[in-house]
Structure formats: C-alpha cells, structure tokens
Design an enzyme around this catalytic site. Structure first.
Site, mmCIF file in Angstrom:
data_model
loop_
_atom_site.group_PDB
_atom_site.id
_atom_site.type_symbol
_atom_site.label_atom_id
_atom_site.label_comp_id
_atom_site.label_asym_id
_atom_site.label_seq_id
_atom_site.Cartn_x
_atom_site.Cartn_y
_atom_site.Cartn_z
ATOM 1 N N ILE A 54 2.268 2.965 2.419
ATOM 2 C CA ILE A 54 3.470 2.901 3.250
ATOM 3 C C ILE A 54 4.485 1.947 2.638
ATOM 4 O O ILE A 54 5.669 2.268 2.510
ATOM 5 C CB ILE A 54 3.120 2.489 4.685
ATOM 6 N N GLY A 108 0.830 -1.194 0.000
ATOM 7 C CA GLY A 108 0.000 0.000 0.000
ATOM 8 C C GLY A 108 0.867 1.248 0.000
ATOM 9 O O GLY A 108 2.043 1.219 -0.380
ATOM 10 N N THR A 160 6.308 -2.216 11.942
ATOM 11 C CA THR A 160 5.780 -0.920 12.363
ATOM 12 C C THR A 160 4.284 -0.837 12.088
ATOM 13 O O THR A 160 3.708 0.249 12.143
ATOM 14 C CB THR A 160 6.504 0.236 11.634
ATOM 15 N N HIS A 215 5.862 2.813 19.759
ATOM 16 C CA HIS A 215 4.808 3.127 18.792
ATOM 17 C C HIS A 215 4.870 4.593 18.347
ATOM 18 O O HIS A 215 3.962 5.393 18.582
ATOM 19 C CB HIS A 215 3.416 2.813 19.345
ATOM 20 N N GLU A 247 -0.589 -1.932 24.721
ATOM 21 C CA GLU A 247 0.079 -0.630 24.782
ATOM 22 C C GLU A 247 -0.696 0.287 25.728
ATOM 23 O O GLU A 247 -1.929 0.233 25.749
ATOM 24 C CB GLU A 247 0.161 -0.003 23.388
ATOM 25 N N ARG A 291 1.248 -3.627 12.922
ATOM 26 C CA ARG A 291 0.463 -4.088 14.057
ATOM 27 C C ARG A 291 1.123 -5.331 14.634
ATOM 28 O O ARG A 291 1.482 -6.254 13.900
ATOM 29 C CB ARG A 291 -0.984 -4.428 13.653
#
Length: 310
Positions: free
Chosen positions: A154, A152, A233, A282, A264, A235
C-alpha cells in the site's frame, strides 16, 4: 453445516452461496451487546468474518461449542485469539487482499482534505459560494513532501501516486523498507523525527502488531508543521490514545484525515467535531471489486475446508 457471514453492512455477499445441505445466514449489523452476539452465533458451525468488524476473544470463542471453523476475509489480525482457537480445536482460514482500494482511498482523503472539499461542499449546501467555507484556502500538493511510514504494497502505491502529482516522497520504516524506498528512487528519512518534521502530508501504512501499537505519540505529532496533514487509513491503534486529538487542538499537525477508529462502528467522537478533521467510515477496502475479491476467497477457502482439502 450452519454458516454465518457477520457484519455484511452493504449485503455484499447476497449473490454468494454454498451447495446444499449447507445453509448460509447473513447478518448486516453488529450485535448490540456481548450476550446478544453469543446468542446470535451459538447455532453456527462456521463463521465468515469481514475483516476486523467482530472481535473473537477467548471468552467469546469458549461460549460457542458448535463452532468448528472461521474463514477470514483478508489477513488475520489481533481480533481473533488464535491460541484459543487452537486450544478449542477451531480451524482458522486466512485470505489475502489487494493494496489498490486502500491506496486509492488514502489519496481521496489527501486530495479532499488538501483542497478543503468538505467545507466548500457544506457552504454550497447552505446556499453560499466560496465565502462560506472560512478563511483557509486549499493548497497545491506539487513540490510538497509526502511522508510515508511503512513501505509495503500500500505504501509503495501511495508513493507512486504522490510522485505522479509532483510531490517529494520521504519514507520511514524498517531497514528493508528504507532500502526499498531508496532503490525505487525515493528518499529515506534519517530518523523518525525527521519524517514528522519534514512531511507536509504524512500517511501511515503499518500493520498493527504489539511493536507498532501506540507507536505515534503526541510528541512526534507535535513535531509536524502547523499546516501539516496526518493521514491514517491503516489502524487507529497505531496512534497513542488521545494523542491525535490533543495534537490537533495544540495546532500541530494542522489537520488530519482518518478512515479508522479504535472502536467501530463509531457514530460519535470528539474528532468528528473538529473542523480540521476529515473522517470516512473505514472505507479503505470497501469497494465493489474489493468486497467481491475478499468474500469469494473466504468462501472458496471454506468450501475447500468442507471438502477436507484446505
């Protein structure tokens, strides 16, 4: 209207506000337990969520009778029970996002891990020179294979960075992802196993949905090279529970660089103690420009909803 912004760790929203009579309250830390969270949110008509930092399940939503609208920074993920929102009459507003910051953070981790910056920095802190960082040398990335699962916005940006550094880019994903990679001049792996076996650096760029949850297993990680680097980076839940720690301890891959975790905030994890793991808290989307973009959009969406023009 009483509006709360949740989990604004760095007070990124402190310059933003809404016109009277609306009141905006900021919370900078997660609630220590579920009941405290319910008590905290009970007075509010609207919530602005910073990504997936707070999970709103059906039970929690049902305990908030005043809640009318949720404005989400970025895309809505599995952290909001949308069916419960519809049943309870709660409107959910969704924002967009930018691939720039997460792609840059991915490469910061790749470079830091590959050049072993963390142990060398630690050796300097101890008053030692290069001899204090251990026997493992950093490595040159040019000529190595950069594997990308998910092509995608990224993933495409990460591929271009790799190409600029002289790496060979190998892509796996959906049929459309592989076709897009070939059209961009990259190689598509013939199967998932080849992606893991051939990648010197393998970076995950998938959305978390039921079909991708746990899609990276121990057996697949074990196919990576002993000096391979796994980067996540996206999930944490893309990787089967416990699989990465077990694979690292078994020696394949040789290292990992992580920005995401199953729970988190996370202040303690067995992964943190491994010398071949580089961790960040994160930060993929957490930049000055990125947070401003997310919050301004969420606030604009909420303002439009208040004016009955969503």
């Amino acid at each position: 209207m009483q509006i709360a912004i949740l989990d604004d760790y760095q007070l990124s929203s402190q310059t933003m506000g809404l016109p009277e009579p609306h009141r905006l309250t900021r919370f900078t830390r997660p609630a220590p337990d579920r009941q405290t969270l319910i008590d905290r949110l009970l007075p509010f008509d609207a919530l602005i969520l910073i990504r997936e930092r707070t999970r709103l399940d059906a039970e929690l939503l049902a305990a908030l009778p005043n809640l009318k609208v949720i404005s989400q920074t970025g895309r809505v993920s599995g952290h909001i029970d949308l069916a419960a929102c519809e049943r309870l009459g709660i409107t959910v507003l969704e924002g967009g996002g930018s691939p720039v910051a997460p792609a840059e953070l991915t490469w910061a981790l790749i470079l830091a891990a590959s050049k072993r910056l963390q142990p060398y920095h630690a050796s300097l802190d101890r008053g030692e020179w290069q001899w204090g960082a251990g026997a493992s040398l950093g490595r040159t990335l040019a000529g190595l294979t950069l594997g990308i699962w998910g092509f995608g916005k990224i993933g495409q940006r990460v591929a271009r960075f790799g190409e600029a550094l002289g790496m060979k880019v190998l892509v796996w994903g959906s049929d459309s992802s592989r076709q897009a990679a070939i059209a961009a001049g990259y190689s598509a792996a013939p199967d998932k196993g080849s992606l893991f076996a051939r990648s010197d650096v393998l970076s995950l760029h998938l959305r978390l949905v039921e079909a991708t949850r746990g899609c990276v297993t121990f057996d697949e990680l074990a196919q990576m090279k002993p000096d391979g680097l796994l980067v996540n980076t996206s999930r944490a839940e893309l990787i089967a529970p416990g699989a990465l720690e077990a694979a690292l301890r078994a020696g394949c891959p040789g290292a990992a660089a992580l920005d995401v975790y199953e729970q988190e905030p996370l202040l303690d994890s067995p992964l943190f103690a491994l010398p071949n793991v580089l961790c960040s808290p994160h930060l993929g989307y957490v930049t000055e420009q990125g947070m401003a973009l997310y919050l301004q959009e969420a606030l604009a969406n909420l303002a439009a909803w208040l004016e009955a023009n969503p």
